[in-house]
Design a protein around this motif. Structure first.
Motif, PDB file in Angstrom:
ATOM      1  N   TRP A  23     137.888  17.075  10.273  1.00 15.57           N
ATOM      2  CA  TRP A  23     137.101  16.005  10.885  1.00 15.57           C
ATOM      3  C   TRP A  23     137.581  14.633  10.426  1.00 15.57           C
ATOM      4  O   TRP A  23     137.634  13.679  11.222  1.00 15.57           O
ATOM      5  N   ALA A 141     132.840  23.726  11.156  1.00 19.29           N
ATOM      6  CA  ALA A 141     132.558  22.946  12.365  1.00 19.29           C
ATOM      7  C   ALA A 141     133.867  22.547  13.040  1.00 19.29           C
ATOM      8  O   ALA A 141     134.702  21.886  12.411  1.00 19.29           O
ATOM      9  N   PHE A 145     135.391  17.659  19.616  1.00 21.38           N
ATOM     10  CA  PHE A 145     134.039  17.575  20.160  1.00 21.38           C
ATOM     11  C   PHE A 145     134.094  17.142  21.619  1.00 21.38           C
ATOM     12  O   PHE A 145     134.948  16.360  22.027  1.00 21.38           O
ATOM     13  N   GLU A 243     121.363  22.542  20.580  1.00 19.68           N
ATOM     14  CA  GLU A 243     121.688  23.931  20.891  1.00 19.68           C
ATOM     15  C   GLU A 243     121.649  24.210  22.389  1.00 19.68           C
ATOM     16  O   GLU A 243     122.532  24.900  22.919  1.00 19.68           O
ATOM     17  N   ASN A 246     124.726  22.429  24.016  1.00 18.93           N
ATOM     18  CA  ASN A 246     126.044  22.684  23.407  1.00 18.93           C
ATOM     19  C   ASN A 246     126.694  21.399  22.893  1.00 18.93           C
ATOM     20  O   ASN A 246     127.907  21.196  23.040  1.00 18.93           O
ATOM     21  N   ASP A 248     128.237  18.990  20.099  1.00 16.46           N
ATOM     22  CA  ASP A 248     128.980  19.308  18.879  1.00 16.46           C
ATOM     23  C   ASP A 248     129.117  18.118  17.940  1.00 16.46           C
ATOM     24  O   ASP A 248     129.870  18.187  16.963  1.00 16.46           O
ATOM     25  N   VAL A 278     125.360  20.874  13.582  1.00 21.94           N
ATOM     26  CA  VAL A 278     126.677  20.295  13.889  1.00 21.94           C
ATOM     27  C   VAL A 278     126.881  19.041  13.032  1.00 21.94           C
ATOM     28  O   VAL A 278     125.944  18.552  12.401  1.00 21.94           O
TER      29      VAL A 278
END
Length: 299
Positions: A23, A141, A145, A243, A246, A248, A278
């Motif tokens: 990330w 994770a 994204f 959730e 979806n 991210d 996330v």
């Protein structure tokens, strides 16, 4: 994304921190960051001499071993532009204290840290006390994204978070969702109008406010949708929307009327940071609350 020129990564050198480095690299590439500093600290442990001799593997890894481990992780998981300088700091001390000491210099725009079961509270304390924005990354994770969520409470702080969210979405070609969670007043139980009707009216008003906010921003062509939710718990509503949609990446603003409140996250933001599945960016004005940082360290 021009905002995050200098990134500080807090590392414990565990395998699950691969996502933290990935990330960090993603943000550096999107924002063309100039400097990344990887920091590893360790607290000394008092081990009796008898046990040191019997169980030498209990000893903390030395500077050389930690340096080799960090080099290995950086080489495998941190991909940054060739122009980005990567620095390493390995020293004895507490992670929280050393991160805050470095961030207090004003030369850090973003702190990136892990959010595993072992260090979730460290992650929260860093986000609460650091005088700059913080990216908290749960284990495994994915660093790519596609859907960004930004909770909006119509304060100037959530508007600032929206600006950053637009920059993230634009740089990554991602979609953006603005959400607002509202509570229905308790007095609705005595109203002549039914609860569904009241909820609908509240939702329509907040939806219009979201659209007005969007119209006031330079959205840079980012695809933006809105979602208004009636909920007694904003953090729970955020998790549900994450959730169901979806998403991210979540980007939240730190709120308050004074610099001290810009340093403190606030209970809602902290709850989102603690429970969100996330990565979460807690956005702050750079150096916000730095003057009172020393007073916060021991709290």
């Amino acid at each position: 994304m021009q905002r995050f020129k200098n990134i500080l990564i807090n590392l414990s050198l565990r395998d699950e921190e691969a996502s933290v480095l990935q990330w960090s690299g993603a943000v550096a590439r999107l924002g063309e960051s100039e400097n990344i500093t990887a920091l590893h600290t360790w607290d000394p442990i008092d081990i009796p001499d008898e046990l040191r001799a019997r169980y030498p593997w209990l000893l903390e890894p030395g500077q050389e071993a930690s340096s080799k481990r960090m080099d290995s992780l950086l080489a495998e998981h941190l991909q940054v532009p060739s122009a980005t300088a990567v620095n390493r700091i390995i020293k004895q001390g507490s992670s929280l204290g050393e991160v805050l000491t470095i961030a207090e210099t004003g030369k850090v725009d973003l702190v990136v840290c892990g959010r595993s079961d072992d260090d979730v509270y460290l992650s929260e304390r860093l986000a609460r006390k650091a005088p700059c924005s913080v990216l908290s990354v749960p284990p495994s994770a994915p660093s790519k994204f596609h859907r960004v969520l930004v909770p909006i409470d119509f304060s100037s702080f959530s508007t600032q978070a929206l600006e950053i969210a637009i920059a993230f979405a634009f740089s990554a070609g991602a979609d953006l969702t603005l959400m607002h969670a509202f509570k229905v007043p308790r007095g609705e139980a005595k109203a002549v109008t039914t609860r569904p009707e009241i909820v609908t009216e509240f939702a329509e008003i907040h939806e219009a406010r979201l659209n007005k906010l969007i119209a006031s921003m330079d959205t840079r062509g980012v695809k933006i949708s809105t979602q208004v939710v009636a909920s007694s718990s904003t953090p729970a509503a955020v998790n549900d929307v994450v959730e169901a949609g979806n998403h991210d990446l979540v980007i939240i603003g730190c709120r308050g009327r004074h610099a001290i409140y810009a340093t403190l996250l606030g209970s809602t933001a902290e709850a989102i940071l603690h429970g969100c599945p996330v990565p979460v960016v807690a956005v702050k004005s750079k150096t916000a609350g730095r003057d009172i940082l020393a007073a916060l360290r021991n709290n």
